[in-house]
Design an enzyme around this catalytic site. Structure first.
Site, PDB file in Angstrom:
ATOM      1  N   PHE A 140      64.068   7.314  -4.939  1.00  0.00           N
ATOM      2  CA  PHE A 140      63.063   8.376  -4.867  1.00  0.00           C
ATOM      3  C   PHE A 140      62.826   8.731  -3.411  1.00  0.00           C
ATOM      4  CE2 PHE A 140      58.838  10.271  -4.749  1.00  0.00           C
ATOM      5  CZ  PHE A 140      58.975  11.223  -5.744  1.00  0.00           C
ATOM      6  N   ASP A 225      65.065   5.128   4.130  1.00  0.00           N
ATOM      7  CA  ASP A 225      63.788   5.694   3.705  1.00  0.00           C
ATOM      8  C   ASP A 225      62.797   4.544   3.585  1.00  0.00           C
ATOM      9  OD1 ASP A 225      61.580   6.576   2.326  1.00  0.00           O
ATOM     10  OD2 ASP A 225      62.695   7.832   0.922  1.00  0.00           O
ATOM     11  N   LYS A 254      53.227   7.229   4.081  1.00  0.00           N
ATOM     12  CA  LYS A 254      52.315   6.358   3.330  1.00  0.00           C
ATOM     13  C   LYS A 254      51.440   5.462   4.215  1.00  0.00           C
ATOM     14  CE  LYS A 254      54.706   6.265  -1.165  1.00  0.00           C
ATOM     15  NZ  LYS A 254      53.680   6.654  -2.112  1.00  0.00           N
TER      16      LYS A 254
HETATM   17  N1  PLP Z   1      60.261   8.134  -0.228  1.00  0.00           N
HETATM   18  C1  PLP Z   1      59.832   7.055  -0.888  1.00  0.00           C
HETATM   19  C2  PLP Z   1      60.623   5.786  -0.820  1.00  0.00           C
HETATM   20  C3  PLP Z   1      58.656   7.105  -1.645  1.00  0.00           C
HETATM   21  O1  PLP Z   1      58.243   6.028  -2.313  1.00  0.00           O
HETATM   22  C4  PLP Z   1      57.928   8.327  -1.688  1.00  0.00           C
HETATM   23  C5  PLP Z   1      56.701   8.442  -2.491  1.00  0.00           C
HETATM   24  O2  PLP Z   1      56.449   7.708  -3.415  1.00  0.00           O
HETATM   25  C6  PLP Z   1      58.415   9.416  -0.961  1.00  0.00           C
HETATM   26  C7  PLP Z   1      59.575   9.284  -0.238  1.00  0.00           C
HETATM   27  C8  PLP Z   1      57.670  10.731  -0.970  1.00  0.00           C
HETATM   28  O3  PLP Z   1      56.541  10.628  -0.177  1.00  0.00           O
HETATM   29  P1  PLP Z   1      55.391  11.735  -0.288  1.00  0.00           P
HETATM   30  O4  PLP Z   1      54.814  11.625  -1.662  1.00  0.00           O
HETATM   31  O5  PLP Z   1      54.428  11.378   0.808  1.00  0.00           O
HETATM   32  O6  PLP Z   1      56.030  13.053  -0.075  1.00  0.00           O
END
Ligand code: PLP
Length: 407
Positions: A140, A225, A254
């Site tokens: 994700f 990520d 986050k």
């Molecule tokens: N990347 C990862 C690993 C995530 O867990 C998330 C959100 O859960 C995101 C990207 C997306 O982040 P945002 O919701 O702040 O756009």
């Protein structure tokens, strides 16, 4: 006029776009790892706003940073730079592999920047054909059209018209599946060191090392990520530090803002040079308020004592989950690291993570799911042992309720 509106959960269905299905309660205030709803009912917070409230609610250092900056200057845009952004960038550079920072407002935006930079770097240094992006099933990376297409769940990107092209999906923790896809057309491989939304699945060190070698062999960039794993969540400032594998680009969000929306992309001099003036940008990215808060978050978390506490908290979480499981036999494993843990439901309870989540809320505990088979915990990094024990008592009551209803 707005005072006359009755603010309750029913109003959500009336006035909000129905893309979420929020819980029945509406929290109105929080302190540390406790939250209170409109009826003043108190909850222990093991959810942390989905791995965001890294220092709990209303941490004094963050309230101070936010209010001090609120009384100075809120917004300038990137027509000018600002002191908090420069200080935060310098701190991120000083404490990671990176030489350069780009600020965004969310995880998705940080990843969008990373993917665009990878494509541009490949175009500039090799040529147009080098544009394949490899990511992983169940990964994700956010909900912009590019990041959601790169993510490993096609259903999230279906139904919005033509998707960004040259995005390939391999199997997580399976190097052979990457070898089958990687080529001189690959510009980047993007991976979560622990798949968060996909079910709290840690990448093995061998897998990450193998990705590094494959990327080097094919002149592809390795993107980590760390939106969910970053800023101390796993007991190191960034999860890559546990593995000894250094990415070319890292994204973080986050926990970085502790509740204030901010994201960042970190990279090296050489790669950063390809994001020239005008190639990418954001009105709010690097705004003084967000950066002032994030700097306070980073200063507070990036301390040996806090990192040690995260790992001690993990041990207490695991011991408590083990104790509950010995009594009720609901989990087959506990996965993850630090304050990002997933209790995997065993065969008998497979597909029922939401039942545990709902029962937990009934018993005064905020928890999370990570897919249908995993109950996820992503609390404050500095949650106290007392709050962990109290939360686990409530979780035990929730587990007992689900088990009883299953007989
Ligand atoms: N990347 C990862 C690993 C995530 O867990 C998330 C959100 O859960 C995101 C990207 C997306 O982040 P945002 O919701 O702040 O756009």
């Amino acid at each position: 006029m707005s005072d006359a509106v009755i603010v309750n959960r029913a109003l959500f269905d009336e006035v909000m776009v129905p893309n979420y299905a929020p819980a029945a309660i509406i929290p109105v205030r929080g302190m540390g790892s406790r939250v209170w709803d409109q009826q003043d009912r108190e909850y222990v917070d093991f959810a942390g706003g989905i791995a965001v409230s890294s220092l709990g609610h209303c941490h004094p250092a963050l309230v101070q940073a936010l209010t001090e900056q609120a009384n100075k200057i809120w917004h300038l845009s990137n027509v000018m730079t600002n002191e908090p952004a420069l200080k935060l960038a310098a701190a991120l550079v000083a404490n990671t592999f990176a030489d350069k920072v780009y600020f965004a407002n969310s995880g998705a935006e940080a990843n969008e920047a990373a993917l665009k930079l990878a494509r541009r770097y490949a175009l500039d240094t090799v040529g147009e054909h080098k544009m394949d992006i490899i990511s992983f099933g169940k990964s994700f990376h956010g909900r912009t059209f590019f990041t959601v297409t790169v993510g490993g769940q096609a259903s999230y990107s279906d139904g919005f018209g033509p998707k960004p092209a040259a995005v390939l999906h391999a199997e997580f923790n399976n190097l052979d599946s990457v070898k089958a896809l990687i080529s001189d057309r690959t510009c980047a491989v993007i991976v979560e060191p622990i798949q968060g939304e996909g079910g709290i699945l840690p990448a093995t060190t061998e897998f990450l090392q193998g990705l590094r070698e494959l990327c080097d062999a094919h002149q592809a960039l390795l993107i980590f990520d760390e939106v969910q794993t970053g800023v101390g969540r796993t007991g190191a400032l960034y999860a890559y530090m546990h593995s000894g594998v250094t990415p070319d680009i890292l994204t973080t969000a986050k926990s970085l803002g502790g509740g204030f929306p901010i994201g960042a992309m970190l990279t090296t001099h050489t790669i950063a040079a390809h994001l020239k003036v005008g190639t990418h940008g954001s009105t709010y990215g690097g705004n003084p308020l967000g950066c002032a808060v994030a700097l306070a978050v980073l200063d507070t978390i990036n301390q040996p004592a806090v990192m040690a506490q995260v790992l001690e908290n993990e041990q207490l979480f695991r011991a408590e989950l083990h104790r509950i499981n010995a009594k009720y036999d609901v989990f087959s494993a506990v996965r993850g690291k630090g304050m990002l843990l997933g209790a995997v439901l065993n065969e008998r309870f497979k597909g029922r993570s939401r039942d545990f989540f709902l029962a937990s809320a009934e018993h005064g505990l905020l928890s999370l799911v990570a897919g249908p088979d995993v109950v996820r915990f992503a609390p404050s990094l500095v949650i106290t042992p007392d709050d962990i024990r109290e939360g686990m008592q409530r979780f035990e009551a929730a587990v007992a309720q689900v088990v009883q209803a299953t007989h």
